[in-house]
Structure formats: structure tokens, C-alpha cells
Design a protein around this motif. Structure first.
Motif, short mmCIF file in Angstrom:
data_model
loop_
_atom_site.label_atom_id
_atom_site.label_comp_id
_atom_site.label_asym_id
_atom_site.label_seq_id
_atom_site.Cartn_x
_atom_site.Cartn_y
_atom_site.Cartn_z
N HIS A 171 25.33 -42.24 18.94
CA HIS A 171 26.83 -42.37 16.96
C HIS A 171 26.62 -40.89 16.72
O HIS A 171 25.46 -41.15 15.93
CB HIS A 171 26.68 -43.97 16.96
CG HIS A 171 27.93 -43.97 15.87
ND1 HIS A 171 28.03 -43.37 15.42
CD2 HIS A 171 28.94 -45.11 16.49
CE1 HIS A 171 29.61 -43.38 14.10
NE2 HIS A 171 29.60 -45.14 15.52
N ALA A 172 27.70 -40.60 16.48
CA ALA A 172 27.40 -39.04 16.05
C ALA A 172 27.73 -39.21 14.58
O ALA A 172 27.58 -38.35 13.53
CB ALA A 172 28.82 -37.63 16.63
N GLU A 216 23.26 -41.84 27.29
CA GLU A 216 23.04 -42.31 28.28
C GLU A 216 24.89 -42.54 27.96
O GLU A 216 25.87 -41.93 28.77
CB GLU A 216 22.98 -43.78 29.01
CG GLU A 216 21.82 -43.63 29.45
CD GLU A 216 21.20 -44.98 29.42
OE1 GLU A 216 20.20 -45.64 29.15
OE2 GLU A 216 21.93 -45.74 30.23
N VAL A 217 25.57 -42.66 26.82
CA VAL A 217 26.70 -43.33 26.07
C VAL A 217 26.95 -41.64 24.94
O VAL A 217 26.08 -42.59 23.75
CB VAL A 217 26.69 -44.71 26.11
CG1 VAL A 217 27.97 -44.80 25.57
CG2 VAL A 217 26.50 -45.19 27.52
N ALA A 218 26.97 -41.54 24.72
CA ALA A 218 28.09 -40.65 23.04
C ALA A 218 29.43 -41.24 23.00
O ALA A 218 29.96 -41.25 23.34
CB ALA A 218 28.24 -39.20 23.61
N LEU A 261 26.60 -30.22 25.48
CA LEU A 261 25.19 -30.15 25.17
C LEU A 261 25.01 -31.42 25.40
O LEU A 261 23.20 -31.39 25.50
CB LEU A 261 25.26 -30.16 23.87
CG LEU A 261 26.32 -28.44 22.75
CD1 LEU A 261 25.81 -28.99 21.44
CD2 LEU A 261 24.89 -27.45 24.03
N ILE A 262 25.71 -32.11 25.69
CA ILE A 262 24.72 -34.26 25.11
C ILE A 262 25.14 -34.13 27.11
O ILE A 262 23.33 -34.99 27.07
CB ILE A 262 25.65 -34.83 24.70
CG1 ILE A 262 25.14 -34.69 22.86
CG2 ILE A 262 24.35 -36.09 24.86
CD1 ILE A 262 26.53 -34.93 22.15
N SER A 263 25.41 -33.76 27.41
CA SER A 263 25.83 -34.35 28.91
C SER A 263 25.16 -36.40 28.87
O SER A 263 24.33 -36.24 30.15
CB SER A 263 25.24 -34.00 29.71
OG SER A 263 23.66 -33.08 30.03
N PRO A 264 26.20 -36.38 28.44
CA PRO A 264 25.69 -38.22 29.13
C PRO A 264 26.80 -38.52 29.76
O PRO A 264 27.54 -37.83 30.15
CB PRO A 264 26.30 -39.15 27.63
CG PRO A 264 27.32 -37.82 27.48
CD PRO A 264 27.06 -36.34 27.41
N ILE A 281 32.70 -41.68 24.67
CA ILE A 281 33.72 -42.50 24.27
C ILE A 281 34.59 -41.55 22.13
O ILE A 281 33.28 -41.50 21.72
CB ILE A 281 33.61 -44.02 23.31
CG1 ILE A 281 33.26 -44.52 24.92
CG2 ILE A 281 34.57 -44.83 22.84
CD1 ILE A 281 31.72 -46.17 24.83
N PRO A 282 35.72 -40.81 22.74
CA PRO A 282 36.69 -40.49 21.75
C PRO A 282 35.91 -42.21 20.55
O PRO A 282 36.69 -42.63 20.28
CB PRO A 282 37.16 -40.35 22.27
CG PRO A 282 38.28 -40.47 23.15
CD PRO A 282 36.17 -41.18 24.41
N MET A 283 36.16 -41.13 19.05
CA MET A 283 36.45 -41.71 17.68
C MET A 283 37.01 -41.32 16.75
O MET A 283 36.12 -40.32 17.05
CB MET A 283 34.84 -42.74 17.52
CG MET A 283 33.83 -41.42 17.32
SD MET A 283 32.53 -42.65 16.16
CE MET A 283 31.51 -41.81 16.02
N HIS A 284 37.12 -41.98 15.69
CA HIS A 284 37.38 -40.93 14.08
C HIS A 284 38.32 -40.65 14.49
O HIS A 284 38.82 -39.26 14.75
CB HIS A 284 36.22 -40.30 14.17
CG HIS A 284 36.56 -40.15 12.59
ND1 HIS A 284 36.87 -38.88 12.09
CD2 HIS A 284 35.89 -40.57 11.07
CE1 HIS A 284 36.26 -38.91 9.91
NE2 HIS A 284 35.76 -40.15 9.98
#
Ligand code: NI
Ligand code: MN
Length: 242
Positions: free
Chosen positions: A147-148, A167-169, A190-193, A197-200
Motif C-alpha cells: 500500500h503506497a 504480489e499486489v500493489a 518498477l514494482i512488477s506485481p 489496484i488503483p486508489m486515491h
């Protein structure tokens, strides 16, 4: 039958029943539920962990997590943390400078172990917030979720995400206070999950963004699958393997 034989038989019956229920295959399912904005509930059986609970009080009243993670000291992330913590007795994890009660402070780079796995606080570039804004990598019963929080472009996430096998970003796409669509697409690279899931986005007039546009761009530029969730929608992250 004598009274004693009867009670012994009853005891055996009861023990058989109890052991069969406790041996019943426990569910291995890990479920993610989007609660709008940057709020997510991750659950496993009757256990759950809540992140950035900016939800309405009616929803807040239904939530009984064991843990609440807050990314930074902004009202759209603290949300109903205090009320939910009071109702549920949840442990609240937050970086220094975040207002609230019942808190366990976590510093960037620190990994805390819990019954479900662990939580690692990651950096976040969000100078709009006071205190130390963070993101979180969470190992929740074996599923690794990032969770960023609120962050602008963050190149250093590459190493951290790969080391921890995200696994999940969950990434912000609304821009202004965070990454916009283009920057979030680059973060996915960069993360390659497996899943992003987009948020905010769309909560306020100044953070409007099209999740469909984000999805198209991610799928054009990476092997990551984009799941757009609407508020209240669930996604099974791991099915029961039986
Ligand atoms: Ni913020
Ligand atoms: Mn925010």
C-alpha cells in the motif's frame, strides 16, 4: 444404563464433536475489500486488517479489525481510525507524528512481526503531510501487499518491492498530492506485481483520474494485471487450496 456410563458416553460424544469441528479444514482464503479512496480491508477467516479507514461512520461501525494501519497524518487517511479502534480494540500502527490513540509507532525501514505475518514501513514522498508519511508492505497470511500511501514518484521502491516479493500493489493515480496515471504506470514497471489496484482518485475534484486509462496503459507496458475495484467490492487474493 448407569448414570456414570451415560455421562461417559456423553463425554465421548462431545469430544468427538469438538475434535471434528476443530479439525475441519480451515479456510486459507485471503480477501481484499476496497472501501473507497485509499481504504482497504484485508481479511482471512474472521481476522482482518484495515488500512487508511476514510469511510463513513455507518461503515466504520461494521468493521472489527485486529489491526489498523495509518500511512500519514491527513484526515483522508486517518479517517475513522479512533472510533474503529475503540470499538474493536484494534492495534493501530502509524508513523510518528500521526495523531490518534492506542498507537504503535513504526519507522521507515522497520519490520514488525505479528500473528498474521509482518508489516514493513516503506518511504513515501508526500511533503504535503506533517510527520513522516509512509507506505506499507504487508505479509498477510502469506500474501504480500504493498500500500503506497500518498506518494509522489518513488524510484527507491524498486529494490524494496523486489526484496519483499510484492504480489499486489495498491497505488494512487489521482495526481496533485500523489503520483498521477503516468507516474503510477511507471511505478508498476518498477514494482512488477502480479496485480495492481488503483486508489486515491475521484474522491475530490482535484484528484480526478480515469482508472480505465490507467488499466490500458499498465496492460500496454507491463505484464501486470489491473483490477479496478468499486467501493465495497471484494477481490479474492488467494483461494482456499483444498
Ligand atoms: Ni495525504
Ligand atoms: Mn490523501
Amino acid at each position: 444404563m448407569s448414570k456414570i456410563v451415560k455421562s461417559i458416553l456423553l463425554c465421548i460424544l462431545l469430544l468427538t464433536f469438538l475434535s471434528s469441528t476443530s479439525l475441519a479444514s480451515p479456510t486459507d482464503e485471503v480477501i481484499l475489500r476496497y472501501l473507497g479512496h485509499s481504504a482497504f480491508l484485508i481479511s482471512h477467516g474472521d481476522k482482518s486488517l484495515l488500512i487508511d479507514p476514510y469511510v463513513n461512520p455507518a461503515t466504520a461501525n461494521t468493521l472489527k479489525p485486529q489491526y489498523i494501519l495509518v500511512t500519514h497524518n491527513h484526515h483522508d487517511h486517518i479517517g475513522e481510525t479512533n472510533m474503529i479502534a475503540k470499538n474493536s480494540g484494534a492495534i493501530v500502527l502509524a508513523p510518528a507524528g500521526t495523531t490518534g490513540k492506542q498507537q504503535s509507532i513504526i519507522n521507515i525501514g522497520e519490520k514488525k512481526e505479528y500473528d498474521f505475518g509482518w508489516v514493513l514501513a516503506t518511504p513515501a514522498k508526500h511533503p504535503e503531510a506533517s510527520g513522516t508519511p509512509v507506505g506499507y508492505i504487508i505479509n498477510y497470511y502469506g500474501v504480500i501487499i504493498y500500500h503506497a500511501g500518498d506518494t509522489h514518484w518513488l524510484s527507491e521502491i524498486k529494490t524494496i518491492a523486489q526484496e519483499n516479493q510484492v504480489e499486489v500493489a495498491l497505488l494512487p493515480i489521482g495526481g496533485k498530492y500523489t503520483t498521477n496515471i503516468d507516474e503510477a504506470v511507471k511505478m508498476v514497471a518498477l514494482i512488477s506485481p502480479k496485480i495492481v489496484i488503483p486508489m486515491h482518485y475521484d474522491t475530490f475534484p482535484d484528484i480526478q483520474a480515469s482508472p480505465d486509462k490507467f488499466k490500458k496503459e499498465v496492460e500496454r507496458t507491463s505484464g501486470t494485471e489491473t483490477k479496478i475495484l468499486y467501493s465495497g467490492q471484494k477481490l479474492v487474493l488467494r483461494k482456499t487450496q483444498e
